[in-house]
Design an enzyme around this catalytic site. Structure first.
Site, PDB file in Angstrom:
ATOM      1  N   ASP A 173       0.212  12.014  31.733  1.00  0.00           N
ATOM      2  CA  ASP A 173       0.430  11.354  30.448  1.00  0.00           C
ATOM      3  C   ASP A 173      -0.838  10.880  29.753  1.00  0.00           C
ATOM      4  OD1 ASP A 173       0.142   9.577  32.534  1.00  0.00           O
ATOM      5  OD2 ASP A 173       1.753   8.234  31.929  1.00  0.00           O
TER       6      ASP A 173
ATOM      7  N   GLU B 286      -6.333   3.323  38.610  1.00  0.00           N
ATOM      8  CA  GLU B 286      -5.581   2.088  38.384  1.00  0.00           C
ATOM      9  C   GLU B 286      -6.512   0.895  38.167  1.00  0.00           C
ATOM     10  OE1 GLU B 286      -2.512   1.753  37.840  1.00  0.00           O
ATOM     11  OE2 GLU B 286      -1.489   3.490  38.701  1.00  0.00           O
TER      12      GLU B 286
ATOM     13  N   THR C 132      -2.062   4.309  24.816  1.00  0.00           N
ATOM     14  CA  THR C 132      -0.845   3.937  25.496  1.00  0.00           C
ATOM     15  C   THR C 132      -1.000   3.510  26.912  1.00  0.00           C
ATOM     16  OG1 THR C 132       0.860   5.098  26.619  1.00  0.00           O
ATOM     17  CG2 THR C 132       0.236   5.999  25.297  1.00  0.00           C
TER      18      THR C 132
ATOM     19  N   GLU D 192       5.913   1.896  27.303  1.00  0.00           N
ATOM     20  CA  GLU D 192       5.667   3.072  26.466  1.00  0.00           C
ATOM     21  C   GLU D 192       6.578   3.151  25.245  1.00  0.00           C
ATOM     22  OE1 GLU D 192       3.981   3.543  30.334  1.00  0.00           O
ATOM     23  OE2 GLU D 192       6.089   3.224  29.800  1.00  0.00           O
TER      24      GLU D 192
ATOM     25  N   ARG E 232      -6.556  -1.211  34.603  1.00  0.00           N
ATOM     26  CA  ARG E 232      -6.041  -2.580  34.673  1.00  0.00           C
ATOM     27  C   ARG E 232      -7.157  -3.622  34.612  1.00  0.00           C
ATOM     28  NH1 ARG E 232      -0.468  -2.508  37.169  1.00  0.00           N
ATOM     29  NH2 ARG E 232      -0.025  -0.316  37.602  1.00  0.00           N
TER      30      ARG E 232
END
Length: 499
Positions: free
Chosen positions: A254, A116, A488, A402, A120
């Site tokens: 993903d 994360e 993405t 998304e 980010r």
């Protein structure tokens, strides 16, 4: 899920379609819509600034704040490139002044979520560094400071990083590899770390990623669904291994698959990432993609999930909002593979998510739901009742990007203005239901005509969702896909090419 742009060589594959000259009336509508998106961003940014400045998230109902990502101000750093792209230069400069106060060598919590924080913060810093054309040295300075901290999480016997880095207690002894790690946590770090190597000239970041990539390549065809990796991985041994038999393009996996074609564009002289993508695409297009049976029999696709057993393999027709990145990924991959067939597949996948927005009472797609699969994909006939949703497992909307990212990519790949119309319906529904006096809020149940708001707004609302809406109504040369590749869950990162 994630966010990056890659600056390509002039002789690389052209990705954007040829856009016709727009009429004055069309231009007027487009600019009006672009302005509305910009206003929505400014409203949410102002709410964050007034109520949660230098914290990770603003709470859009109460005006409080949350710090779930090391407390460095995720909602400040993550959308820095969005500020630049939208032309909000004063806000950008003000954010850089605040950035001076952040010490990325010292987190504000004991355990750092490596994945994360990478997507980010490190992605946010590098993205802003590149879209602002390297005019602000502080962005690269802070990126290197953070990269050096994250690099320490790779100090394990096999070089696979721990998912949560206990920086306060890491001394001279190596960290221990862990079992039950989410596969995306180790497979979705390549773009940020490789770009950091390019920007700084320090090869240690890219070398750390290469160890992971080699192990992924080594194990790709040795799983119970050859070509894909299951959602959890054992990183405790010399070589990664898998006991999980659950395969998905949604949560837990993903971005691993999404990063494959993008990282190939970073290293076109190497076929490693492209070959891995092609192998994975063959597997999930045959084993996870399915046509649903729905009212009106639309010719669309959804990515489901699959569980393998000792003698069986079962498709689960679960659809996740997180999986809506797949249409954009397959669309961009179709250019790499020179495949019109894959582009048509990408359109059907993206239209699947558009359908899920258009057929709820709120006009917004649920987080997780089930639909029924067509028995004969070539001849679907709806014979049921209701709206087509077999079951809604999680009716929330979490401000995710998304679906609109894939819509944006489809527009740029095809120059078909119907994608702008689809996107505008999505935007109006989202803004209508999520806007608060302070910012924008998650929704509890999009199957209600007037969903209840939830006191949460993650950084990707500013960094990704509103960015893609804005780019959908921008001139095609703003973040052109002839120069950039989007990753993405994502905001753009402009990669500079070094040969």
């Amino acid at each position: 899920m994630y966010k990056y742009l890659l600056l390509l060589k002039a002789n690389s594959i052209s990705k954007e379609a040829s856009f016709r000259r727009e009429s004055d009336a069309v231009r007027s509508v487009r600019l009006l819509r672009q302005g509305k998106v910009r206003e929505a961003f400014q409203h949410a940014w102002q709410g964050y600034k007034e109520h949660a400045w230098l914290h990770d998230e603003v709470m859009p109902l109460s005006g409080g704040h949350k710090d779930g990502y090391a407390g460095w101000g995720a909602s400040l750093v993550d959308p820095l490139d969005t500020l630049w792209i939208m032309g909000l230069r004063d806000e950008f400069e003000e954010a850089l002044e605040a950035l001076e106060k952040i010490n990325f060598s010292k987190p504000n919590e004991g355990r750092v979520p490596v994945f994360e924080v990478t997507i980010r913060y490190l992605g946010g810093l590098l993205g802003a560094w590149d879209v602002s054309e390297h005019k602000y040295p502080i962005l690269l300075e802070k990126a290197k400071q953070l990269g050096d901290l994250l690099y320490r999480a790779f100090d394990t016997p096999n070089g696979i990083p721990v998912p949560y880095y206990d920086w306060e207690h890491h001394g001279t002894e190596q960290l221990r590899g862990e079992n039950g790690v989410i596969i995306a946590q180790i497979g979705s770090l390549s773009l940020e770390f490789i770009r950091l190597t390019q920007a700084t000239g320090d090869v240690k970041y890219a070398n750390a990623i290469q160890l992971i990539t080699n192990q992924l390549e080594m194990t790709q065809n040795k799983t119970t669904l050859p070509g894909m990796w299951p959602s959890q991985v054992n990183c405790a041994g010399a070589i990664i291994s898998f006991s999980s038999q659950a395969y998905t393009l949604g949560a837990y996996a993903d971005s691993l698959f999404e990063y494959l074609p993008k990282t190939h564009l970073l290293f076109p002289s190497s076929e490693q990432y492209l070959n891995m993508y092609r192998t994975a695409l063959s597997t999930f297009s045959q084993n996870l993609f399915f046509r649903p049976t729905l009212p009106g029999n639309p010719d669309i696709l959804f990515p489901g999930s699959r569980t393998t057993g000792s003698s069986s393999s079962t498709l689960d027709t679960e659809v996740q909002h997180l999986g809506c990145f797949v249409g954009g990924m397959v669309g961009l991959g179709s250019r790499l593979n020179h495949s019109p067939y894959e582009l048509e597949m990408a359109k059907r996948l993206t239209d699947g998510c558009v359908w899920a927005y258009e057929n709820t009472p709120s006009g917004i797609m649920p987080e997780i739901f089930h639909v029924d699969k067509c028995v004969d994909p070539a001849s679907c006939t709806w014979s049921g009742e209701g709206n087509g949703f077999h079951r809604v497992d999680d009716p929330s909307y979490q401000l995710r990007p998304e679906a609109i990212e894939s819509v944006f990519i489809m527009y740029r790949l095809t120059a078909d203005p119907t994608w702008q119309e689809k996107g505008w319906k999505m935007f109006e529904a989202i803004i209508n239901h999520t806007t608060t006096d302070i910012a924008n809020a998650r929704l509890a149940n999009v199957m209600d005509a007037k969903p209840t708001k939830v006191d949460s707004m993650e950084s990707f609302w500013l960094a990704e969702t509103l960015k893609y809406f804005y780019l959908l109504y921008s001139e095609p040369d703003l973040v052109s896909l002839d120069d950039f590749v989007l990753n993405t869950e994502a905001h753009p990162l402009k990669w500079e090419w070094h040969t």
